[in-house]
Every structure is written in structure tokens, then in C-alpha cells.
Design a protein around this motif. Sequence first.
Motif, PDB file in Angstrom:
ATOM      1  N   GLU A 225       0.787  -1.033   0.109  1.00 26.89           N
ATOM      2  CA  GLU A 225       0.147   0.004   0.082  1.00 26.89           C
ATOM      3  C   GLU A 225       0.958   1.316  -0.085  1.00 26.89           C
ATOM      4  O   GLU A 225       2.101   1.175   0.345  1.00 26.89           O
TER       5      GLU A 225
ATOM      6  N   TRP B  34     -10.178   5.905  -2.681  1.00 29.84           N
ATOM      7  CA  TRP B  34      -8.965   5.256  -2.146  1.00 29.84           C
ATOM      8  C   TRP B  34      -9.277   5.003  -0.655  1.00 29.84           C
ATOM      9  O   TRP B  34      -9.405   5.830   0.381  1.00 29.84           O
TER      10      TRP B  34
ATOM     11  N   PRO C 134      -7.151   2.747   2.262  1.00 29.06           N
ATOM     12  CA  PRO C 134      -5.942   2.200   2.255  1.00 29.06           C
ATOM     13  C   PRO C 134      -6.246   0.671   2.861  1.00 29.06           C
ATOM     14  O   PRO C 134      -6.880   0.393   3.370  1.00 29.06           O
ATOM     15  N   GLN C 135      -5.255  -0.177   2.241  1.00 32.18           N
ATOM     16  CA  GLN C 135      -5.282  -1.570   2.560  1.00 32.18           C
ATOM     17  C   GLN C 135      -6.741  -2.219   2.250  1.00 32.18           C
ATOM     18  O   GLN C 135      -7.340  -3.111   2.981  1.00 32.18           O
ATOM     19  N   ASP C 136      -7.420  -1.599   0.978  1.00 31.99           N
ATOM     20  CA  ASP C 136      -8.484  -2.195   0.794  1.00 31.99           C
ATOM     21  C   ASP C 136      -8.819  -2.003  -0.568  1.00 31.99           C
ATOM     22  O   ASP C 136      -8.807  -2.898  -1.253  1.00 31.99           O
ATOM     23  N   TYR C 137      -8.924  -0.775  -1.349  1.00 32.51           N
ATOM     24  CA  TYR C 137      -9.054  -0.642  -2.772  1.00 32.51           C
ATOM     25  C   TYR C 137      -9.010   0.729  -3.186  1.00 32.51           C
ATOM     26  O   TYR C 137      -8.970   1.637  -2.286  1.00 32.51           O
TER      27      TYR C 137
ATOM     28  N   ARG D 244      -7.341  -3.558  -5.953  1.00 33.07           N
ATOM     29  CA  ARG D 244      -7.770  -4.286  -4.762  1.00 33.07           C
ATOM     30  C   ARG D 244      -6.702  -4.788  -4.055  1.00 33.07           C
ATOM     31  O   ARG D 244      -5.804  -5.121  -4.769  1.00 33.07           O
ATOM     32  N   TYR D 245      -6.443  -4.249  -2.881  1.00 36.24           N
ATOM     33  CA  TYR D 245      -5.629  -4.774  -1.764  1.00 36.24           C
ATOM     34  C   TYR D 245      -5.643  -6.027  -1.520  1.00 36.24           C
ATOM     35  O   TYR D 245      -6.749  -6.631  -1.455  1.00 36.24           O
ATOM     36  N   ASN D 246      -4.418  -6.688  -1.752  1.00 39.35           N
ATOM     37  CA  ASN D 246      -4.383  -8.188  -0.781  1.00 39.35           C
ATOM     38  C   ASN D 246      -3.113  -8.247  -0.641  1.00 39.35           C
ATOM     39  O   ASN D 246      -2.180  -8.291  -1.180  1.00 39.35           O
ATOM     40  N   LYS D 247      -2.993  -8.584   0.811  1.00 41.27           N
ATOM     41  CA  LYS D 247      -1.831  -8.971   1.257  1.00 41.27           C
ATOM     42  C   LYS D 247      -1.066  -9.825   0.402  1.00 41.27           C
ATOM     43  O   LYS D 247       0.197 -10.123   0.328  1.00 41.27           O
ATOM     44  N   GLU D 248      -1.777 -11.155   0.173  1.00 44.00           N
ATOM     45  CA  GLU D 248      -1.149 -12.291  -0.684  1.00 44.00           C
ATOM     46  C   GLU D 248      -0.976 -11.954  -2.123  1.00 44.00           C
ATOM     47  O   GLU D 248      -1.129 -13.055  -2.788  1.00 44.00           O
TER      48      GLU D 248
ATOM     49  N   LEU E 220      -1.547 -14.808  -5.215  1.00 47.19           N
ATOM     50  CA  LEU E 220      -2.853 -15.329  -5.651  1.00 47.19           C
ATOM     51  C   LEU E 220      -2.966 -14.769  -6.926  1.00 47.19           C
ATOM     52  O   LEU E 220      -4.177 -15.229  -7.855  1.00 47.19           O
TER      53      LEU E 220
END
Lengths: 322, 618, 305
Positions: free
Chosen positions: B46, B227, B229-232, B255-259, B263
Motif C-alpha cells: 500500500e 482510496w 488504504p489496505q482495501d481498494y 484491490r488490496y491483497n496482502k497475498e 493469488l
Amino acid sequence: MGAKEMETVQAIEDLSLFEFAKFDEQAGERIGYSDYSYWGSTIRMFLKNKSAVFCLCAMITLLAFTFIQPYLPNQKDPTKVYLDPNTGRQLMNHPPDSEFWFGTNSIGQDLWSRIWSGTRTSLLIAFIVGIWEVGFGILFGALWGYVRQLDALITEIYNVINNIPTTIVLTLLAYIMRPSFKTMIFAMCATGWLGMARFVRNQIIIIRDREYNLASRCLGTPTSRIITKNLLPYLVSVIVLRIALSIPGTIGWEVFLTYIGLGLPVNTPSLGNLVNEGRRLIMSPSLRYQLIFPAVVLSIITISFYVMGNAFSDAADPRNHY
Amino acid sequence: MKKFLASLLLVAMAVGLAACTQSAEPEPPKTTLRESEDYYAVYSSELTSLNYLVTSTTLEFGLATNLVDGLVEHNHLGIIQPCLAESWTVSEDGLVWTFKIKPGIKWVTYEGEEYAEVTAHDWVAAHKYGFNPANASKNANIVYEAVKNGKEYYNGEITDWEQVGIKALDDYTLEYTLNRPIPYFLTMLTYVSFLPVNGKFLEEVGEEFGTDHTKILYNGAYRITEWVPQDYRTLVKNEHYWDKDKIYIKNMYYRYNKEAGTLAPDLFLQGEISGTGLSTEVLNDWMNDPEKKEIVTPVLPSTYSYFYAFNFDPQFDAEYEPDNWKIAVNNKNFRKSLFHGLDRISAMLTAEPFNPQNKIINTVTPKNFVSYGGKDFTQYGPLKDIVDRDSFDPELAKEYRDKAKAELEGKAKFPIKAMMPYNSTSSSWAQRCIVVEQQLESLLGQDYIDIIPVAMPGTNFLANRRTGNYAFLECNWGPDYCDPETYSDPFYPPAKMNYNWPEKAIGYDDPNGLCRYQNLVEEAKAEVTDLETRFEKFAIAEAWLIEEAFIIPYGLGGGGYQATKVEPFTAPYATFGMDMYKWKGQIIMDKPMNMDEWNEAYAKWQADRAAALAAQGQ
Amino acid sequence: MQSAVTVFIVITVVFLLMRLLPAEGYFEENYDKLTPEQRENILRSMGLLDPWHVQLRNFYASLLRLDLGKSVVYRPKVDITTILAAKIPYSVRFGLGALCISLTLGLAMGVTQARFKGKWVDRLFTCYIVFINAVPAAVYLIFIQLYVSRMARLPILFDRFRPISWILPVVSMSLGGIAGNAMWLRRYMVDELNKDYIRLARAKGMSGAAIMVKHVMRNAFVPMAQYLPASVLFTISGSIYIESLYSIPGMGGLLVDAISRQDNTLVQALVLIFSSVGIIGLFLGDLAMAIVDPRIKLVRGGGAR
């Protein structure tokens, strides 16, 4: 009637008919303790638990295997990079076959020997940390529980340490000491004893003022005897349980530390490292064996210790002996 | 009892679900309205801020370049073109650059409302902000080290802004006065340090500038409409953009995705996202699947140059015998034995298992980084003999080893211990160390060299390099501007980059007391007008460094493979700065290309670029 | 108050520990490319060049004003309250969902086990408990995400607009709790069922269900009341594994992230919140316990231990 009786009594009083029995100390004890032996009963109780015995056997086999594995014939070096004879370069992600039983990882190291080497590392960490936890935890916990004047102070210290995020401590330690086997053990020892200490303290507080101890004390039993005969049997079960549980606990903790990037360096195989390396491959079905093998071995070890620990602590509790 | 259990279960489910579903707040996303030309992505890192006046991370200026335009930009062939400046002139002495700003460019808010016109004052406002130490800008140094009195102003030695070489002569005329002639100044302008900001707006929002998407103004291709943060976040084409006909992708959904890295390939196959990088772990499966293989295309490597450095000023623990290393490293044959002994392909396999040779590099400056007169820098001077030569030569390495052994006999203790640190948070680096260790030791013999990989914490890792806590280390360097000089910075002693201290090497001092390399660079730097000679001289310096085996050029960053619907070679092409992250001109195709189509497109693009460069050279 | 002192000491220690980390950590990857003057200005703007006691005093001063401060690295110049306000609801929702499931299912499981002690149901559930307790969460959670999502056709990732994607994370999150609750309840109930008063109740002719609800459950709820408030409060800290596996923008991992990026103010704020929550939870627990069990008097010892 009456006179006749008197006669009999008098006859009995005839000293020549009697002799003093010698005071047999052992026999006296026998009456009090019957044939009860604490450890004997514990072991007997433990052996009654079939699944625990099974786990014990599995565990012993596994442990023995971990240590003799490197000396078996045709074993590979866990850190050596094996080369592909066709290219002369590393044999990457070679699937399991007769040569590499569990396949190789992405730089051509043998997964089979890495898993056993990793098991050794992780068990070693777990044992060292477990022993430290028990030793220091009991000492500290006993102090905490026994010395009433210190209770408030130590409770405060406990609360403070318990509330400082372990990650901060670990990050600092890793920075100061640089990632290695020693750092890992140090970091775990630095924080791991807290739970044990608190546990022991609570146990001691509970047992300390029980009626039977009060009675013992009134009867003049020395403190050392109270500790060894009255308190220790209670604590043994607890201690054994904690040691047994601290092994899966420590391994899980190591996996977690590796997960957040504070684990052992990658060139030291450990179960935490192997699982974490495997985790990155989960999206690739053909490479998933690199996660599954370590995960299975890891689970076998942790489950065995857990089951055994529970069974043994049940068995070691004198209240369950009959 | 059963009833009791059942009711418990029901309650559990009800409460559990209630706790979950309450959150299905706003309207569903626009996934249902998907149009072919929209772009969908997942991301795992992010942004920390949108304040482009401060940032120097690729992530942040890579986004900023799509939101705010600067004076000039690269086109898809890598030719500099006017952007917000319609024309420019440079004085005879190369010190004064004057830019004419296009009139009628608009600043808009995140909602797309016009705010003001872009004027020359906006650059002055941006630089004023950057030059204020309190704002802690991480990119202002690029400007203040170049313009007249810049550094003095930044350090507070001058407080009068009028003396700084940045002036708005009128609304549409911007003038930079430099402190020295900089032949590559134009390309510097494509770095984030030279983006404008509306002064009035900046004052209005004050400290909060750039803290979220509502706290900046847009004059670029896109504006961020949402925006979290840590989401989209969502980017929408800016309808007021001056060059809007070249913006093909209307909406971009992130889209946020830690992995995300793990994925994304699956999400791409399901059609959820428009493109994905393919990590080496996944690539294996894709390459073995005939269907998936059809959509795999390469990614061009970046200009990050990796090399192995020999440390001439070892400061590590006595345990690793720094004095012994010092004796060894000052022996040219010893260095050469490692230089020719290192199998770089083996090492590269840990990062790129499929086509490792694509990322191998034989010089420090990558090919196609910079060219003059239609000729690439790596074709100048002695570099042209090096650029295509593989340094790995086991026989030659052994020859050098034997010579080194003979020369060092009695002076140095064998095996020579070479302490090689690596960042313990990078598993591929760790693996590479193991591979390099075993490869070198088995080739040259464990009685000759003992490579010792040492895990170092990720926190503060580069301090190991800076303090000389290594013997042999994988280092990297990314360009700071578009000129051959930039790749000499890490080794040029006065630049104080603290890489491997070539000035401390014994026996390489010129009569003037400086080391040979420094003199070579000095000479090249002095040449600011005749670029051909300048290139030639920098090529000589770089070739010297390699031939003397002060370093071993190793590879390029980036690269790898991807599957994407974004058409390749439509993006602006630049080897430095932020233009390469622009979405301008990019198109989403109906389906991904395969390797052949990509190669064809690549060949065509290369031909086009060569022609364009040649045309420019004349 | 004693607990306030604890919190005070904790945040002070954390504050000082964070100052021990290297200055380079505040620059992430940019350190090398900056000029020395710039580095100094950046550190100054973060207030890190002041002597530590001045920094500490400033920190206390702003705390007294109930100001948690602004983030410095994670999202520079953004109020920490803003950052947390966006994240806490996710974690709390997931946490509460999981807590409800783990309570009800766990208790149900424990009751069943106690009721059918030694039967196959008991053994089956014990296997589950052993498995969950022994196998590291990192291992089984990833397999659940991988295989269960495929088998049950559930989304592999959390998507806030699709309620169905909430199921898997909530369920995975509750697994540990279910095992814990069941294990504890079973042990408690087995002990309790052997007690004399239960025998008396049986002899009186009380029905099995009534004994369970009126006697055993009532007593079983006492220790539960002790830990429940803390568990509810601690849902705000989120779950590091679950949230990163399913990509939930919650609190899990925020502390670890903030520590590794050396966002001092954020770390301090989080530690302050978590340690206060822990202490408040303990206090509420004592209170709740006293309400549930009239035999317990709070004035006696103060602590619950």
C-alpha cells in the motif's frame, strides 16, 4: 464366672507367655503407604492409555530416526546443492523419486534430509527452550508464589513484560544479535518463561494453604519435606505437561516467527523454515509436496507430544492413582 | 438435550452471521459493469502517502506520474517529448534552461472539478516546498544539487528565494539556472522531483497535502476517485486532461491483497484481474500446461544493475580474517580467479529458472540504458568487447587461481575466507549465497577459497555494505539520471556511496595521488559539451573497473514472466525516472499474447526505436 | 490506580525500545540516495533528533491531551485515530463472529463430550481438540484456505461486498476457540458431575437436563464470565494469520508492520490501546464473575488470580 475370668487374665498376665515385639520401622511404613510407589503408579497409569503409548512409540521411533538418519547409508547432505547431470547446474524442484525421496527444493537441495535436519534443529530448540522455561519458570514462579512480600512487585513486573509486544523485543534482538540459532533460542527464552512462572505461582498459591499442608506444618513437618512430599507430586504432573506442551508450542512459535520474518536464516533448515518456504508454493500443485511433507512431519511431532504430555500429566496426578 | 444443542447451534450461526453481514455496507462494486477497456489489479504494498513532493519510492511516484504531469515525457520509443512544456531553450553555456508552459492546462480536484490553471508558478511552489527542510522531502536533493544556490537555500545559508535558480518569468515561462552544465538535464525532468503543485491549494490543505486522494490536485491522465488504504483504490480518466485522446483505459480498479503475489495468477485465470506477474514458483506449472503456456510472456528487465563487489576496506569481525582478505583482494589474480570462476547463470537460476541468460549482464551499465548519436553506451570504447562476453570460464579461473596461489604463498593464509552477508528476509538471496558458495568452492577448491554466507537482519541491512562489513557482496545500483555517469557513482570515491572503496586498492594510484579509477571518471565528467567523447571516456572508466576485476557484473533486476492483457510496448519507454509507469497510451487487449506474438512485437518495437534514435541522432 | 501505573510503565518501556532501533529504519529503501542534510531534516521532522527525555516528555504531554498523534511512516501525517477507525470495525466484526461461533459450538461440543464421556463422539471431538491445539495454526489455516474453499466453493479471499466470503475466515478463526472452550468445559463438567451435590440432585429425582442447566452450566459459567469481557475487547487486535491470508483490512498484523517499519507513534498508540484493553478486560472480568457468582466478592483480593 467372674473368678474364672480373672484367672484367665492372670494367666495371660504371666509374663513368660509374652515377649516384646521388636519395633519394625519398615513394617510401620508399610501400613501407612501400602505398596504405593508414586512413579510406579504414574507409569502404570500412563501405560493404560493406549493412544499415548502409541504416540510414545511413534515419538521414540521418530526421535531415534532423526538422530540416526544422517548415519544411514545413501543419505544426502541437507545443505548440499545437487546438480543436474544434464546441465551441470542445480537440480531444481525435482519431484520425489527413488533418488530424492521427498524431491528437491528450488535450489536442488534434498528435501528428505532437510526435513530430518530441520526436525533436529526444531526439536533441539524446543528442548532447550522447554527446559529453560521449566527451570526458570518454576524458580521464578515459586519465588513469586512463596514469598508473599514479593508478590505485588513481581506481579507488576509480570504485567509490564506481558504487555510489551514480543515483536518489538524480537526485532530488537534480531537487529542486535543478527539472525541465528542462538538468537532464536535467546529470543524464545527471553519471553517464554512468563507463562510457566505464572502457572507455577498460581499452583503454589493454591496448594500452599491447603488444609493438609496446614496440618503438616502444625505437626512440625520440615519445609523441605512439605515441598518434596506434599507439593512436588502435584507439580510434577504440571511440569511434565508443560514440558510436553512447550515442544509443540515452541515449534508453532518458531513457525510464527519465521512467518513474520524473524526466524532462522534460510540456510539452517528448521521445520519453521521449511513450512514457510513451502507456503510460497501452495499455488503450484506440482510443487505442493514441498509444503505437505514438512507439514505432515511437523504435525506428527506436535500431536504426539501433545497427546503424550496430556496422558502423562493425567497419569502423574496422584489423585488419579488407585 | 438435543433441542438444547440445536438451539445453541442456531444461536451461534445467527449471531455469527449477523456479525458478518452487517458490514455489507455500500453498493456493490462496479464489477458487474465491467467494460473491456477497464483495468483490474490486485496489489500487496500500500502507498503511504500521495504527497509526491516528498516521496522517492517507486510505488508512490509510479502512481503520481499518472496523476500529475511534468514538463517533458518519454514516448513509447523512449524519445523525449514535450508534455506540459510546449518548447524549451538552453543557453550557450548550458546553464540556463527556459521552458514555455502550455496555456490552458487545468488542475482538477478528485471529483473532476476544475480548480485552477497550471502555470509556471506551480513549479516554483513545488520546489519551494521541497527546499523547506521542515517538509522533509526525500526527492528534493535531485533539484537542489543541480540548480544555482539550491543547496545553500536548503541548508539555510541563503534565505532569499530570489537567489535560487528557479524562476517563473511570467505565467507561462519557467527558468532553471543550474550550478554546472548538465547535459542530461532534460531527462532529469522526468523524475518526480520536477512535478508542479498548485501553491494556493498547497497552502489550503497545509500539512495534510497528499494524505489521501482528496488532498491533492490532478493535472495528469487520471484522478483517484476512491482510496481506502489496505482495501481498494479506483482511478478514473481525467476528462480535462490535455492529451486525453491518448488515454485508452477509462477506469482502473485496484484491490488490496496482502497475498496478491501468490493469488494473482489464479485471479487472472478466473478473469478477475487484467494482468499478473508469474513468480518462479508458479511459472513451473504454467510452462508445463499447454494452455497456460500460451499466455505467458516475458517482462523486460529493469535498469537495476547487480554486481558482486570485492571489498578493499574490510571491516568485518576478526573471526572472518579481514587482514587475510585484504592481502588476497589486492592480488589481481585472486580477483580474476573469482571473476572468471563465478558461474553467474547458476546464481541467476535462483531468481529466474527459465531463461537466466536474459538477465545476465556483463557490464555495470545495462544495454539500452542510454545512447548518443544512435549508438548505445555499451558499444562505446572498450565496453563493446566486454558487453557480450561471458565472464565465466572455468579453465581460465583455475589458471588465475594457480597464479594467485603461487603469488600469495606465504603471504596469505589459505583457504581465503570470504565473508558474504545476505539479507535474511530475502529467501532467494539466501539460496543464491548457498549456490554461489558451493559453486565457487567446488570449482576452485575448498583449500583455496572458503565463502562464508552470513545471515544479517533485514533491519538496516545496507549498513553492512556502508560500513565495509563484508568481503564479497552482491550489491545493486539503480540510475539516478539518464547519463553514463550515474553508474560510476557507487565507485567514484568523492560520491561517498561507500560501495567497495576502489581508492583503497593497493597499487592503483596515479602520480597525482588519486586512484586510477577516480582520475578516469574525473576526466569523463569534465567533458560536458562533446557527448561522444564523454561517452567514450565513461566507457573506458567502466571497462577498467571490470577488467581489473574490482567488481563482477552479474545481472539485472526485474524481468521474469507475466500473463497480461495489457498490450506490450504501448507504454512510454524510459530507462530512468517515472515515465515507464505511465498508463498513457496503454491498451487492454481481448486476450493475452503468446510468446511468439510478443517476440514479434518486441522485434518491431526494437526496430522502431532504433530508427527513432537514429533519426534523433542526426 | 495500580493498572494505570502498569500501562504507564509499559508505554514508556516500549517508547524507549523503539528509540533503540537504527535510524536507517525510518527511511526504508531510500537511505542511500539521500544527502546527509536530507537525512537529518527527515529525522528532525519526525522529532527524533531531540534528546530522548524531551521526546518522552512531548509524548506524555500529547497523551495528556488525549492525542494519539499522527503516523510517521505507515501513513505520514495521518491521524492514528483515522487509521484505526478504518481497521477496527473489520477486526471486531470478524472477532465477534468467531467468538460467538466458538462459544456456542465449543460449549455444545464440551457438553456433548461430558455427556457421552468415553463414547465415540467424545473421542472424535477429542481428536479435533488435539489436532487444533497441536498443529501450528500457520499450517492448518493454509490448508483450510486452499482445500476447503475449493470443496465448499467459497471465495478464497475476503471481499467486503460479498457476504459469502466472510464465512471461511470467521469459521477458520473460530476453530481454535471451539477447541479451547470444548476442552475446558468437558474437563470442568466431568469433574463437576462426580461431585456430591450432583449425586444428591439426582437422588432427589431431578431430571438430567435440569441438572445440566441449573447446576453444572451455572457453575461452568463462572470462569467463563472472567475471560469473556477480555476476549470481546481483544477482538480489536485482530488475527494476524487470518487477516493476511484472506486479505482483510483489519488490525491483525498492523502492530508487526508498524514495528518493522518503525512507525514509532503508531506502535506506541497500539501498545497503549492493547495494554489498556488487557487491563480493562481483566477488571470487567472480575466484575462479571462477581455478578454471575454471588459467592465471589470483589473487595476480597482485587485480582482475579
